[in-house]
Motif scaffolding. Structure first.
Motif, PDB file in Angstrom:
ATOM      1  N   GLY A  68       0.828  -1.146  -0.071  1.00  0.00           N
ATOM      2  CA  GLY A  68       0.014   0.159  -0.012  1.00  0.00           C
ATOM      3  C   GLY A  68       1.101   1.203  -0.033  1.00  0.00           C
ATOM      4  O   GLY A  68       1.810   1.210   0.040  1.00  0.00           O
ATOM      5  N   THR A  69       0.211   2.357   0.118  1.00  0.00           N
ATOM      6  CA  THR A  69       0.980   3.605  -0.078  1.00  0.00           C
ATOM      7  C   THR A  69       0.443   4.701   0.994  1.00  0.00           C
ATOM      8  O   THR A  69      -0.612   4.659   1.666  1.00  0.00           O
ATOM      9  N   VAL A  70       1.644   5.201   1.640  1.00  0.00           N
ATOM     10  CA  VAL A  70       1.149   6.253   2.811  1.00  0.00           C
ATOM     11  C   VAL A  70       2.007   7.491   2.228  1.00  0.00           C
ATOM     12  O   VAL A  70       3.096   7.671   2.008  1.00  0.00           O
ATOM     13  N   GLU A  71       1.202   8.627   2.417  1.00  0.00           N
ATOM     14  CA  GLU A  71       1.727   9.949   2.018  1.00  0.00           C
ATOM     15  C   GLU A  71       1.263  10.703   3.240  1.00  0.00           C
ATOM     16  O   GLU A  71       0.154  10.660   3.749  1.00  0.00           O
ATOM     17  N   VAL A  72       2.130  11.614   3.575  1.00  0.00           N
ATOM     18  CA  VAL A  72       2.393  12.332   4.747  1.00  0.00           C
ATOM     19  C   VAL A  72       2.857  13.628   4.387  1.00  0.00           C
ATOM     20  O   VAL A  72       4.014  13.883   3.795  1.00  0.00           O
ATOM     21  N   LEU A  73       2.194  14.748   4.462  1.00  0.00           N
ATOM     22  CA  LEU A  73       2.234  16.185   4.015  1.00  0.00           C
ATOM     23  C   LEU A  73       2.689  16.159   2.511  1.00  0.00           C
ATOM     24  O   LEU A  73       4.010  17.002   2.425  1.00  0.00           O
ATOM     25  N   GLY A  74       2.164  15.408   1.661  1.00  0.00           N
ATOM     26  CA  GLY A  74       2.499  15.554   0.427  1.00  0.00           C
ATOM     27  C   GLY A  74       3.757  14.594  -0.083  1.00  0.00           C
ATOM     28  O   GLY A  74       3.956  14.431  -1.303  1.00  0.00           O
ATOM     29  N   GLY A  75       4.245  13.967   0.656  1.00  0.00           N
ATOM     30  CA  GLY A  75       5.377  12.776   0.328  1.00  0.00           C
ATOM     31  C   GLY A  75       5.141  11.440   0.598  1.00  0.00           C
ATOM     32  O   GLY A  75       4.542  11.126   1.626  1.00  0.00           O
ATOM     33  N   ARG A  76       5.519  10.737  -0.256  1.00  0.00           N
ATOM     34  CA  ARG A  76       5.108   9.191  -0.276  1.00  0.00           C
ATOM     35  C   ARG A  76       6.229   8.571   0.410  1.00  0.00           C
ATOM     36  O   ARG A  76       7.539   8.845  -0.078  1.00  0.00           O
ATOM     37  N   ILE A 114      10.637   9.817  -0.609  1.00  0.00           N
ATOM     38  CA  ILE A 114      10.911  11.050   0.049  1.00  0.00           C
ATOM     39  C   ILE A 114      12.062  10.610   1.263  1.00  0.00           C
ATOM     40  O   ILE A 114      11.882   9.807   1.879  1.00  0.00           O
ATOM     41  N   ASP A 115      12.920  11.682   1.410  1.00  0.00           N
ATOM     42  CA  ASP A 115      13.948  11.578   2.666  1.00  0.00           C
ATOM     43  C   ASP A 115      13.051  11.643   3.753  1.00  0.00           C
ATOM     44  O   ASP A 115      12.446  12.770   4.118  1.00  0.00           O
ATOM     45  N   VAL A 116      13.088  10.524   4.696  1.00  0.00           N
ATOM     46  CA  VAL A 116      12.253  10.722   5.668  1.00  0.00           C
ATOM     47  C   VAL A 116      12.608  11.378   6.955  1.00  0.00           C
ATOM     48  O   VAL A 116      11.962  11.941   7.654  1.00  0.00           O
ATOM     49  N   ARG A 117      14.004  11.939   6.762  1.00  0.00           N
ATOM     50  CA  ARG A 117      14.500  12.690   7.698  1.00  0.00           C
ATOM     51  C   ARG A 117      14.148  14.059   7.588  1.00  0.00           C
ATOM     52  O   ARG A 117      13.834  14.792   8.519  1.00  0.00           O
ATOM     53  N   GLU A 118      13.830  14.451   6.438  1.00  0.00           N
ATOM     54  CA  GLU A 118      13.215  15.807   6.183  1.00  0.00           C
ATOM     55  C   GLU A 118      11.873  15.843   6.381  1.00  0.00           C
ATOM     56  O   GLU A 118      11.183  16.759   7.158  1.00  0.00           O
ATOM     57  N   LEU A 119      11.338  14.747   6.158  1.00  0.00           N
ATOM     58  CA  LEU A 119       9.459  14.744   6.460  1.00  0.00           C
ATOM     59  C   LEU A 119       9.527  14.787   8.054  1.00  0.00           C
ATOM     60  O   LEU A 119       8.527  15.300   8.548  1.00  0.00           O
ATOM     61  N   ARG A 120      10.198  14.055   8.719  1.00  0.00           N
ATOM     62  CA  ARG A 120      10.202  13.860  10.293  1.00  0.00           C
ATOM     63  C   ARG A 120      10.293  15.203  10.945  1.00  0.00           C
ATOM     64  O   ARG A 120       9.850  15.599  11.847  1.00  0.00           O
ATOM     65  N   ALA A 121      11.242  16.238  10.229  1.00  0.00           N
ATOM     66  CA  ALA A 121      11.349  17.403  10.576  1.00  0.00           C
ATOM     67  C   ALA A 121      10.092  18.442  10.496  1.00  0.00           C
ATOM     68  O   ALA A 121      10.307  19.492  11.103  1.00  0.00           O
ATOM     69  N   ARG A 122       9.219  17.877   9.751  1.00  0.00           N
ATOM     70  CA  ARG A 122       8.223  18.759   9.607  1.00  0.00           C
ATOM     71  C   ARG A 122       6.878  18.378  10.455  1.00  0.00           C
ATOM     72  O   ARG A 122       5.919  18.771  10.021  1.00  0.00           O
ATOM     73  N   LEU A 123       7.115  17.261  11.202  1.00  0.00           N
ATOM     74  CA  LEU A 123       6.183  16.728  11.924  1.00  0.00           C
ATOM     75  C   LEU A 123       6.357  16.827  13.488  1.00  0.00           C
ATOM     76  O   LEU A 123       7.577  17.197  13.949  1.00  0.00           O
ATOM     77  N   GLY A 124       5.083  16.809  13.965  1.00  0.00           N
ATOM     78  CA  GLY A 124       5.392  16.887  15.623  1.00  0.00           C
ATOM     79  C   GLY A 124       5.076  15.720  16.356  1.00  0.00           C
ATOM     80  O   GLY A 124       3.889  15.185  15.686  1.00  0.00           O
ATOM     81  N   HIS A 125       5.761  15.018  16.981  1.00  0.00           N
ATOM     82  CA  HIS A 125       5.432  13.666  17.465  1.00  0.00           C
ATOM     83  C   HIS A 125       5.987  13.663  18.990  1.00  0.00           C
ATOM     84  O   HIS A 125       6.958  13.996  19.434  1.00  0.00           O
ATOM     85  N   VAL A 126       4.909  13.287  19.724  1.00  0.00           N
ATOM     86  CA  VAL A 126       4.905  13.559  21.287  1.00  0.00           C
ATOM     87  C   VAL A 126       4.476  12.000  21.767  1.00  0.00           C
ATOM     88  O   VAL A 126       3.658  11.566  21.463  1.00  0.00           O
ATOM     89  N   THR A 127       5.489  11.598  22.804  1.00  0.00           N
ATOM     90  CA  THR A 127       5.197  10.484  23.396  1.00  0.00           C
ATOM     91  C   THR A 127       5.893  10.317  24.746  1.00  0.00           C
ATOM     92  O   THR A 127       6.795  10.976  24.879  1.00  0.00           O
ATOM     93  N   SER A 128       5.267   9.749  25.758  1.00  0.00           N
ATOM     94  CA  SER A 128       5.889   9.712  27.084  1.00  0.00           C
ATOM     95  C   SER A 128       7.253   9.081  27.030  1.00  0.00           C
ATOM     96  O   SER A 128       8.049   9.149  28.155  1.00  0.00           O
ATOM     97  N   ALA A 129       7.634   8.270  25.874  1.00  0.00           N
ATOM     98  CA  ALA A 129       8.923   7.639  26.030  1.00  0.00           C
ATOM     99  C   ALA A 129      10.009   8.300  25.368  1.00  0.00           C
ATOM    100  O   ALA A 129      10.950   7.863  25.431  1.00  0.00           O
ATOM    101  N   GLN A 130       9.680   9.656  24.866  1.00  0.00           N
ATOM    102  CA  GLN A 130      10.781  10.519  24.595  1.00  0.00           C
ATOM    103  C   GLN A 130      11.997  10.721  25.673  1.00  0.00           C
ATOM    104  O   GLN A 130      11.618  10.907  26.610  1.00  0.00           O
TER     105      GLN A 130
END
Length: 275
Positions: free
Chosen positions: A73-81, A85-101
């Protein structure tokens, strides 16, 4: 029970998230974690992701956070599949919050928020100019904890830590904020403080989309607009909260009679008597 969906047609340009026929299989055991998931998240939508333990919630959130790839299947996040896409660049544009940080306990709350600018665990002081430092203060104020700026993270309460981590995630000005059980182990006052903060955040950022994994309807703010129910790796129901967070759908999701009530935008659920 047939899947319930209220989503419209194929993905259009501008979606925050678009998953099409996504499956995840654990190769070592051939276990299917997610199976045939189709899902769209649009700007300004606030989704609650619910399901029993092992239903696939964490795996789904990891896909949205570009922390793993689907088997099919396909996963597109913020316009990148994913896969193109370079996932490092994509992760920099996401906010991810977890108590395990991992967060150094001796850093001040303001410094923890600053590390969201550099995407690091430890602060990179040379990268934080006056404008960045002021922005960190503004985010603490936005989350209602400006008085904690100089308090060590390690002595903050659980609810305060959750709001510090959300402020940290917002340093990247994300279009999508992923929250993995942000209410975990919070007492009642801390839970309510965080619910209020999430409500204000949604009202002040009309284009921000959020996805929150939770086990309890009581943790949902009135701003939550949509819900997705997972059962054994498949979508059972998805759509506006009023249509999905009902006794019959939650009963089907969790496998026992569930009664649901709503008052002034807040939800609560309990196990109804059997028979």
């Amino acid at each position: 029970m047939a899947e319930r969906t209220t989503e419209q047609g194929p993905a259009e340009l501008g979606n925050v998230v678009a998953l099409r026929d996504v499956s995840v299989r654990r190769f070592t055991t051939d276990q299917v974690i997610l199976d045939g998931v189709d899902w769209t998240v649009r700007p300004g939508e606030h989704w609650a992701l619910l399901g029993a333990n092992g239903a696939g919630k964490t795996t789904l959130l990891r896909l949205l956070g570009a922390l793993m790839h689907p088997t099919t299947g396909t996963v597109e996040v913020l316009g990148g599949r994913l896969g193109r896409i370079d996932v490092r660049e994509l992760r920099a544009r996401l906010g991810h919050v977890t108590s395990a940080q991992r967060v150094p306990q001796d850093l001040s709350a303001h410094t923890v928020v600053l590390t969201g600018h550099s995407g690091t665990v430890q602060p990179l002081w040379k990268t934080y100019d006056d404008e960045v430092r002021q922005r960190a203060h503004e985010l603490l104020a936005e989350l209602g904890i400006k008085e904690l700026a100089e308090r060590p993270y390690g002595v903050c309460s659980g609810g305060q830590r959750a709001r510090v981590l959300i402020a940290r995630a917002l340093m990247a000005e994300p279009a999508l904020l992923l929250l993995d059980e942000p209410f975990n182990a919070l007492d009642l006052p801390s839970r309510e403080d965080l619910v209020e903060a999430m409500h204000r955040l949604a009202e002040g950022r009309p284009r921000l989309a959020t996805v929150t994994v939770t086990h309890h309807l009581e943790e949902l703010s009135p701003a939550v607009s949509h819900a997705l129910l997972l059962r054994e790796g498949r979508i059972l129901a998805r759509g506006p909260v009023a249509e999905v967070l009902t006794g019959p759908w939650l009963t089907a999701c969790f496998g026992r009679p569930i009664a649901v009530n709503r008052h002034e935008g807040r939800w609560w659920a309990y196990s109804a008597p059997r028979g």
